[in-house]
Design a protein around this motif. Structure first.
Motif, short mmCIF file in Angstrom:
data_model
loop_
_atom_site.label_atom_id
_atom_site.label_comp_id
_atom_site.label_asym_id
_atom_site.label_seq_id
_atom_site.Cartn_x
_atom_site.Cartn_y
_atom_site.Cartn_z
N ALA A 67 33.09 44.18 32.97
CA ALA A 67 32.64 45.51 33.16
C ALA A 67 31.13 45.36 34.10
O ALA A 67 30.78 46.14 35.01
N ALA A 68 30.21 44.43 33.68
CA ALA A 68 28.88 44.31 34.48
C ALA A 68 29.16 44.04 35.71
O ALA A 68 28.28 44.11 36.51
N VAL A 69 30.14 42.88 36.22
CA VAL A 69 30.31 42.31 37.41
C VAL A 69 31.17 43.17 38.39
O VAL A 69 31.48 42.89 39.44
N ARG A 70 31.76 44.26 37.73
CA ARG A 70 32.84 44.91 38.63
C ARG A 70 32.39 45.64 39.58
O ARG A 70 31.12 46.56 39.43
N TYR A 71 32.70 45.84 40.86
CA TYR A 71 32.63 46.84 41.86
C TYR A 71 33.95 47.23 42.44
O TYR A 71 34.43 46.24 43.20
N GLU A 72 34.37 48.42 42.32
CA GLU A 72 35.53 49.07 42.89
C GLU A 72 35.08 50.42 43.25
O GLU A 72 34.66 51.19 42.56
N GLY A 73 35.30 50.49 44.66
CA GLY A 73 34.89 52.01 45.14
C GLY A 73 33.21 52.10 44.91
O GLY A 73 32.49 51.41 45.22
N ASN A 74 33.48 53.32 44.30
CA ASN A 74 31.79 53.70 43.95
C ASN A 74 31.22 53.15 42.52
O ASN A 74 30.31 53.31 42.32
N GLU A 75 32.25 52.50 41.87
CA GLU A 75 32.08 52.07 40.60
C GLU A 75 31.47 50.68 40.46
O GLU A 75 32.15 49.86 40.68
N ALA A 76 30.02 50.61 40.11
CA ALA A 76 29.46 49.43 39.99
C ALA A 76 28.77 49.04 38.79
O ALA A 76 28.45 49.95 37.99
N GLY A 77 29.31 47.67 38.19
CA GLY A 77 28.86 47.48 36.91
C GLY A 77 27.39 47.10 37.01
O GLY A 77 26.54 47.10 38.16
N SER A 78 26.69 46.82 35.86
CA SER A 78 25.11 46.80 35.57
C SER A 78 24.64 45.63 36.44
O SER A 78 23.83 45.73 37.19
N SER A 79 25.63 44.49 36.34
CA SER A 79 24.87 43.52 37.25
C SER A 79 24.98 43.66 38.73
O SER A 79 24.27 43.03 39.44
N VAL A 80 25.98 44.42 39.23
CA VAL A 80 26.03 44.48 40.70
C VAL A 80 24.96 45.67 41.09
O VAL A 80 24.14 45.53 42.25
N LYS A 81 24.68 46.79 40.31
CA LYS A 81 23.58 47.42 40.60
C LYS A 81 22.30 46.70 40.21
O LYS A 81 21.39 47.10 41.09
N ALA A 82 22.07 45.76 39.50
CA ALA A 82 20.86 45.04 39.55
C ALA A 82 20.56 44.20 40.83
O ALA A 82 19.44 44.10 41.09
N MET A 83 21.82 43.63 41.09
CA MET A 83 21.54 42.88 42.39
C MET A 83 21.21 43.89 43.89
O MET A 83 20.37 43.68 44.36
N ASP A 84 21.68 45.05 43.70
CA ASP A 84 21.42 46.17 44.91
C ASP A 84 19.86 46.49 44.47
O ASP A 84 19.10 46.54 45.55
N ASP A 85 19.51 46.63 43.28
CA ASP A 85 18.04 46.88 42.86
C ASP A 85 17.21 45.89 43.53
O ASP A 85 16.14 46.27 44.24
#
Ligand SMILES: *[C@@H]1O[C@H](CO)[C@@H](O)[C@H](O)[C@H]1NC(C)=O
Ligand SMILES: CC(=O)N[C@H]1CO[C@H](CO)[C@@H](O)[C@@H]1O
Length: 514
Positions: free
Chosen positions: A477-495
């Motif tokens: 779940a943390a590393v998932r990104y599908e469409g607009n759905e990003a996991g916490s680690s993907v969001k952290a990377m964007d942050d």
């Protein structure tokens, strides 16, 4: 992520396999999340050759216009200048007696890094967006400050283990008490640590020794960076992240665990073929196909996988007892084996180090596979027949195991491994410890009992497997990104990327005001 002009990130991994691999994985992920970025990984010649060899056949690096790219820069370093054996550029090749000198020699990379950053700045007309450096390269924060860029520290470990490691080195609590157990700054009282969890180097440290003189200033400087990245996920280490954040008082982004995409596919494979790349790029002691054919013959969760990582081995007497315990347990196993302590870890393996006829017996009755040097670890862990991992608890091995829902039998050896082991037992409940380090004797009968407990479908073993399965889902779940759905680690990377981009804008507007 948009980009009006070109953005450059420079990465400085420490010269050890367990650091190079996650740094490269981080570079790949930044490449994937951005356009118009150049990510330059800088290291010594042999390490760059090694990194290039692991990706040469991979299409993920090739780039069409507009895509971000990964580059490599060679930093001049001649180990002969520091009284080290020729071509010593990685902890893997350093004799144990000289590992301290190797760490000290790494300080000499500061000058070539300074030159690299200055050259990039001259060529591109602007300083790199940031430097992402290893905690052991605290000097990089000075380089960043003087060359008008931003310093970010990336720990290739998890939150709990990294905090224990840096806090213990900085404060040496065991040096200030006679007691066997003590608290560690940053951890609550309930997480007392034991002297036996410290590596002999640290146990002997008094603040004036070679190790303290290296680690204390480098870690202190790293704590002056703008922020830290850590190779974990918020959901799998909520407690570790909380205490780590409180301690460093800096922005902290959990962008991990950094694993190849193929390790994170939804279903677990039976053929192992879904994971096609061998992460370490090392020559395998057994063809992967042969491993899978053997695993395919076994029942689900019935095989114990044993490996102590790229850097470690156990004592000859321990090896003998481990073999006896395995045989007595009658459980299936794959054992990645190296010569014991005191012998060339890359030398020939001698059958006298195992009980007489051991290899022939376990091969004959199909109980186990003994593999020399390297095995396709992630592929083995992803196979449904693999039921547990006897591991040194290096963080890369830990996350590989948990990403496949495989519980752990801990045998921590060095670095922050025993703190990882403690966290796996006390916070996650996915592990039991067999022993620690190479000082203690183990006894075949006890090894057998513990293996039986861990491999049991019910009881403690079953509970650990269930919890490891829950962690696997949290990792996915943390590393998932599908469409607009990003996991916490993907969001952290964007942050994180937004943070460094905004930081640049601020710096540039300040320059304009001046
Ligand atoms: C490193 O230094 C030694 C001793 O000065 C020299 O013989 C050797 O050629 C150097 N190696 C490289 C790769 O420059
Ligand atoms: C030592 C050093 O250069 N630290 C800098 C790290 O980044 C922060 C924020 O950009 C600066 O304020 C520090 O001076």
């Amino acid at each position: 992520m948009g980009s009006d002009h070109h953005h450059h990130i420079v990465m400085l991994p420490f010269m050890a396999l367990g650091h190079l691999i996650p740094f490269l994985e981080l570079a790949k992920q930044i490449k994937q999340r951005t356009t118009g970025f150049t990510i330059t990984i800088a290291s010594t010649s042999l390490n760059i050759q090694y990194l290039q060899s692991t990706i040469s056949s991979s299409s993920s690096i090739s780039s069409s216009s507009g895509e971000s790219t990964i580059d490599f820069a060679v930093l001049p370093f001649n180990s002969s200048d520091y009284a080290l054996p020729p071509n010593t550029e990685n902890t893997e090749n350093v004799p144990l007696t000289e590992i301290g000198e190797f760490f000290s020699a790494s300080l000499n990379l500061e000058a070539p890094v300074r030159k690299l950053i200055a050259d990039i700045t001259a060529r591109e007309g602007t300083a790199p967006l940031c430097i992402i450096s290893d905690p052991f390269f605290g000097w990089a924060t000075n380089v960043a400050e003087s060359l008008n860029t931003v310093n970010i520290t990336f720990t290739t470990g998890g939150a709990y283990g990294t905090l224990a490691y840096i806090s213990l080195w900085l404060h040496l609590p065991h040096f200030h008490t006679d007691s066997e157990e003590f608290t560690v700054l940053g951890f609550p009282e309930r997480c007392r640590f034991h002297r036996s969890q410290l590596h002999p180097f640290m146990r002997a440290a008094n603040g004036k020794d070679l190790w303290s003189r290296f680690f204390q200033p480098q870690i202190s400087l790293s704590l002056k960076s703008s922020g830290w990245l850590t190779n974990t996920a918020e959901e799998i280490e909520p407690f570790g992240m909380e205490i780590f954040r409180n301690y460093i008082k800096l922005p902290l982004w959990s962008i991990g665990p950094l694993l190849p995409q193929s390790a994170l596919k939804k279903s677990s494979s039976t053929s192992g073929s879904s994971i096609s790349t061998q992460r370490t790029g090392k020559k395998l002691g057994i063809p992967a196909e042969e491993c899978f054919q053997w695993l395919n013959l076994q029942r689900p969760n019935s095989v114990l996988y044993i490996s102590f990582g790229s850097q470690n081995t156990i004592r000859a007497t321990q090896m003998m007892e481990l073999a006896k315990g395995l045989e007595k347990s009658e459980k299936n196993f794959i054992w990645v084996i190296r010569p014991p302590l005191g012998f060339d870890i890359k030398g020939e393996f001698r059958s006298e180090w195992l009980p007489e006829g051991f290899e022939e017996r376990v091969r004959g009755n199909k109980q186990g596979l003994v593999v020399r040097n390297w095995a396709p670890q992630l592929e083995i862990l992803s196979h449904e027949s693999t039921g547990a991992f006897l591991s040194h608890c290096g963080w890369n091995s830990v996350v590989e195991s948990l990403s496949q829902g495989v519980p752990i039998m801990g045998w921590p050896m060095a670095a922050e491994q025993s703190y990882n082991s403690k966290m796996l037992m006390e916070e996650m409940g996915v592990s039991v410890e067999l022993t620690r380090g190479v000082q203690n004797e183990i006894v075949g009968e006890k090894v057998k009992e513990l293996i039986e407990m861990v491999m049991d479908e019910n009881g403690k073993g079953g509970e650990m497997r269930k919890k490891a399965g829950e962690i696997r889902e949290k990792i996915r779940a943390a590393v998932r990104y599908e469409g607009n759905e990003a996991g916490s680690s993907v969001k952290a990377m964007d942050d994180f990327l937004n943070y460094v981009l905004e930081n640049r804008q601020e710096r540039e507007s300040k320059i304009q005001v001046v």
